[in-house]
Scaffold this active site. Structure first.
Site, PDB file in Angstrom:
ATOM      1  N   LEU A  29       0.823  -1.207   0.000  1.00 24.96           N
ATOM      2  CA  LEU A  29       0.000   0.000   0.000  1.00 24.96           C
ATOM      3  C   LEU A  29       0.863   1.266   0.000  1.00 24.96           C
ATOM      4  CD1 LEU A  29      -2.780  -1.067   2.542  1.00 24.96           C
ATOM      5  CD2 LEU A  29      -2.979  -0.872   0.071  1.00 24.96           C
ATOM      6  N   THR A  75      11.211  -3.329   1.295  1.00 18.72           N
ATOM      7  CA  THR A  75      10.416  -4.194   2.146  1.00 18.72           C
ATOM      8  C   THR A  75      10.927  -5.625   1.983  1.00 18.72           C
ATOM      9  OG1 THR A  75       8.157  -4.759   2.767  1.00 18.72           O
ATOM     10  CG2 THR A  75       8.547  -4.445   0.419  1.00 18.72           C
ATOM     11  N   LYS A  79      15.457  -5.591   3.152  1.00 19.27           N
ATOM     12  CA  LYS A  79      15.912  -4.584   4.114  1.00 19.27           C
ATOM     13  C   LYS A  79      17.346  -4.798   4.600  1.00 19.27           C
ATOM     14  CE  LYS A  79      11.292  -3.650   5.883  1.00 19.27           C
ATOM     15  NZ  LYS A  79      10.427  -3.488   7.045  1.00 19.27           N
ATOM     16  N   ASP A 115      11.192   2.094  10.633  1.00 22.38           N
ATOM     17  CA  ASP A 115      10.223   1.114  11.164  1.00 22.38           C
ATOM     18  C   ASP A 115      10.029   1.256  12.673  1.00 22.38           C
ATOM     19  OD1 ASP A 115       9.501  -0.158   8.810  1.00 22.38           O
ATOM     20  OD2 ASP A 115      11.139  -1.619   8.936  1.00 22.38           O
ATOM     21  N   GLY A 142      11.389 -12.163  13.881  1.00 18.98           N
ATOM     22  CA  GLY A 142      11.832 -11.937  12.505  1.00 18.98           C
ATOM     23  C   GLY A 142      12.240 -10.479  12.339  1.00 18.98           C
ATOM     24  N   ALA A 144      10.456  -7.727  11.655  1.00 25.38           N
ATOM     25  CA  ALA A 144       9.622  -6.758  12.382  1.00 25.38           C
ATOM     26  C   ALA A 144       9.875  -6.876  13.883  1.00 25.38           C
ATOM     27  CB  ALA A 144       8.153  -7.001  12.063  1.00 25.38           C
TER      28      ALA A 144
HETATM   29  N1  NAP Z   1       2.598  -2.672   9.951  1.00 16.80           N
HETATM   30  C1  NAP Z   1       3.781  -2.579   9.388  1.00 16.80           C
HETATM   31  O1  NAP Z   1       4.218  -1.509   8.962  1.00 16.80           O
HETATM   32  C2  NAP Z   1       4.639  -3.800   9.314  1.00 16.80           C
HETATM   33  C3  NAP Z   1       6.007  -3.681   9.063  1.00 16.80           C
HETATM   34  C4  NAP Z   1       6.774  -4.850   8.990  1.00 16.80           C
HETATM   35  C5  NAP Z   1       6.159  -6.089   9.171  1.00 16.80           C
HETATM   36  N2  NAP Z   1       4.826  -6.167   9.424  1.00 16.80           N
HETATM   37  C6  NAP Z   1       4.156  -7.465   9.634  1.00 16.80           C
HETATM   38  O2  NAP Z   1       4.865  -8.173  10.652  1.00 16.80           O
HETATM   39  C7  NAP Z   1       4.822  -9.571  10.385  1.00 16.80           C
HETATM   40  C8  NAP Z   1       6.207 -10.165  10.484  1.00 16.80           C
HETATM   41  O3  NAP Z   1       7.019  -9.643   9.447  1.00 16.80           O
HETATM   42  P1  NAP Z   1       8.581  -9.959   9.411  1.00 16.80           P
HETATM   43  O4  NAP Z   1       9.156  -9.094   8.366  1.00 16.80           O
HETATM   44  O5  NAP Z   1       9.146  -9.934  10.777  1.00 16.80           O
HETATM   45  O6  NAP Z   1       8.558 -11.490   8.897  1.00 16.80           O
HETATM   46  P2  NAP Z   1       9.701 -12.582   9.102  1.00 16.80           P
HETATM   47  O7  NAP Z   1      11.038 -11.955   9.223  1.00 16.80           O
HETATM   48  O8  NAP Z   1       9.458 -13.585   8.026  1.00 16.80           O
HETATM   49  O9  NAP Z   1       9.359 -13.271  10.532  1.00 16.80           O
HETATM   50  C9  NAP Z   1       8.171 -14.013  10.692  1.00 16.80           C
HETATM   51  C10 NAP Z   1       7.932 -14.245  12.178  1.00 16.80           C
HETATM   52  O10 NAP Z   1       6.628 -14.820  12.323  1.00 16.80           O
HETATM   53  C11 NAP Z   1       6.733 -16.050  13.044  1.00 16.80           C
HETATM   54  N3  NAP Z   1       5.674 -16.957  12.573  1.00 16.80           N
HETATM   55  C12 NAP Z   1       5.336 -17.221  11.298  1.00 16.80           C
HETATM   56  N4  NAP Z   1       4.264 -18.057  11.268  1.00 16.80           N
HETATM   57  C13 NAP Z   1       3.937 -18.317  12.560  1.00 16.80           C
HETATM   58  C14 NAP Z   1       2.926 -19.103  13.172  1.00 16.80           C
HETATM   59  N5  NAP Z   1       2.025 -19.805  12.447  1.00 16.80           N
HETATM   60  N6  NAP Z   1       2.866 -19.127  14.522  1.00 16.80           N
HETATM   61  C15 NAP Z   1       3.756 -18.424  15.255  1.00 16.80           C
HETATM   62  N7  NAP Z   1       4.747 -17.659  14.744  1.00 16.80           N
HETATM   63  C16 NAP Z   1       4.827 -17.607  13.385  1.00 16.80           C
HETATM   64  C17 NAP Z   1       8.133 -16.533  12.755  1.00 16.80           C
HETATM   65  O11 NAP Z   1       8.507 -17.468  13.743  1.00 16.80           O
HETATM   66  P3  NAP Z   1       9.605 -18.617  13.442  1.00 16.80           P
HETATM   67  O12 NAP Z   1      10.936 -17.974  13.652  1.00 16.80           O
HETATM   68  O13 NAP Z   1       9.281 -19.648  14.438  1.00 16.80           O
HETATM   69  O14 NAP Z   1       9.383 -19.062  12.010  1.00 16.80           O
HETATM   70  C18 NAP Z   1       8.910 -15.214  12.826  1.00 16.80           C
HETATM   71  O15 NAP Z   1       9.112 -14.817  14.150  1.00 16.80           O
HETATM   72  C19 NAP Z   1       4.206  -9.734   8.992  1.00 16.80           C
HETATM   73  O16 NAP Z   1       2.878 -10.157   9.159  1.00 16.80           O
HETATM   74  C20 NAP Z   1       4.239  -8.340   8.393  1.00 16.80           C
HETATM   75  O17 NAP Z   1       3.117  -8.103   7.567  1.00 16.80           O
HETATM   76  C21 NAP Z   1       4.056  -5.042   9.500  1.00 16.80           C
END
Ligand code: NAP
Length: 304
Positions: A29, A75, A79, A115, A142, A144
């Protein structure tokens, strides 16, 4: 507007091009939010989405320099890779070990990270207080999760408890944070920075002792995954910040509302990291309410 990496060089230098680089990128978005801001301020700029992953990033950046682009956002999954592709890194990029915003300062690419401040502003807006006044349980380690944990420590949050489904990842994150904040006023102790097991009993206990739980997992993006917490585990007086927005937070939101707790989605985090990026590029105050309206009217599924 979507732009293929091969077509970057065919763009004119005016209107000044900006972009978000990621993969997948169709759902982003950022283009509607940033374009609304440029248009509101009457700036001659065009914001694109470019599908590119870590493998193609260096080549894409070479092309972005040539046009030249005014700046861009990165993104998932770009990053971390972007850190080494910048000519200079602002303090925020060093602190977070990741770049989500690049400014082009007369040919010098400067990496920033907005962020953390975006999350902090969104928390204040949603709950009327910030990380400095909150005992936080953070779910996820992860990208975020790391940004949120770092910002929480920079703002001296009184207690940060981390849980991750894969404990090794949480352990890595804690080791990194303890090394990064080893000395000085931000140094952490085993009491105010610790991890717990990803198990109901440990989570329930931590939630009872917390002010806010922050969901930084991507569980909501998997339609088959269960919500990260069940209603019975959530105290009614808890604040809940979900970094996900749109359809991905529906199941978790339902659990939080059943528990009677206070919920916020991650739209404010997206908004405020974007507003900070806009100010870095233009030197102007971002038209936050215009950007918010653009986000809300382009969400695939209505959200709070
Ligand atoms: N609002 C915003 O501006 C913003 C900004 C950045 C990110 N986000 C959101 O934040 C979330 C994480 O993003 P990221 O970049 O950190 O992703 P990432 O680096 O891929 O990390 C994913 C995280 O989610 C956990 N996970 C995935 N599936 C799971 C499940 N079924 N049950 C429990 N834990 C689970 C993973 O745990 P494991 O290590 O155990 O796999 C890991 O800690 C995303 O949904 C993204 O849309 C939002």
């Amino acid at each position: 507007m979507r732009l293929k990496p091969d077509n970057i060089l065919s763009l004119p230098a005016r209107p000044v091009p900006y972009a978000v680089l990621g993969s997948p990128i169709n759902h982003s978005l950022s283009p509607v939010m940033q374009q609304a801001a440029f248009d509101q301020l009457g700036l001659e700029a065009r914001y694109f989405r470019i599908e590119v992953d870590e493998e193609g990033l260096a080549k894409a950046v070479t092309r972005l320099r040539q046009v030249p682009f005014g700046g861009w956002n990165c993104t998932v999954p770009n990053k971390v890779k972007m850190v080494e592709l910048c000519d200079r890194r602002a303090e925020s990029a060093e602190q977070f070990g990741a770049v989500n915003t690049v400014t082009n300062e007369k040919g010098v690419l400067v990496g920033h990270n907005t962020d953390g401040t975006g999350w902090s502003r969104a928390m204040r807006e949603a709950f009327g207080r910030g990380p400095d006044e909150m005992r936080i349980v953070l779910l996820g380690s992860g990208g975020a999760g790391r940004a949120i944990a770092t910002q929480a420590i920079l703002e001296k949050c009184p207690e940060l408890v981390v849980a991750n489904r894969n404990p090794a990842r949480a352990r890595d994150m804690l080791a990194h944070l303890n090394a990064q904040f080893a000395d000085g006023p931000l140094a952490r102790t085993a009491q105010n920075l610790r991890m717990i097991r990803w198990e109901d009993e440990a989570l329930e206990k931590a939630l009872r002792e917390a002010d806010v739980v922050v969901n930084a997992t991507s569980a909501g993006l998997d339609p088959k995954a269960a919500p990260v917490l069940q209603a019975r585990m959530i105290p009614g007086n808890l604040l809940v910040f979900d970094s996900v927005y749109g359809a991905g937070c529906a199941k978790f939101r339902q659990e939080v509302e059943t528990a009677g707790a206070t919920w916020s989605d991650g739209l404010g985090m997206l908004l405020h990291q974007g507003a900070a990026a806009f100010s870095l590029w233009t030197g102007q105050t971002a038209p936050v309410e215009i950007m918010r309206r653009a986000l809300l009217s382009n969400l695939p599924v209505p959200t709070k």
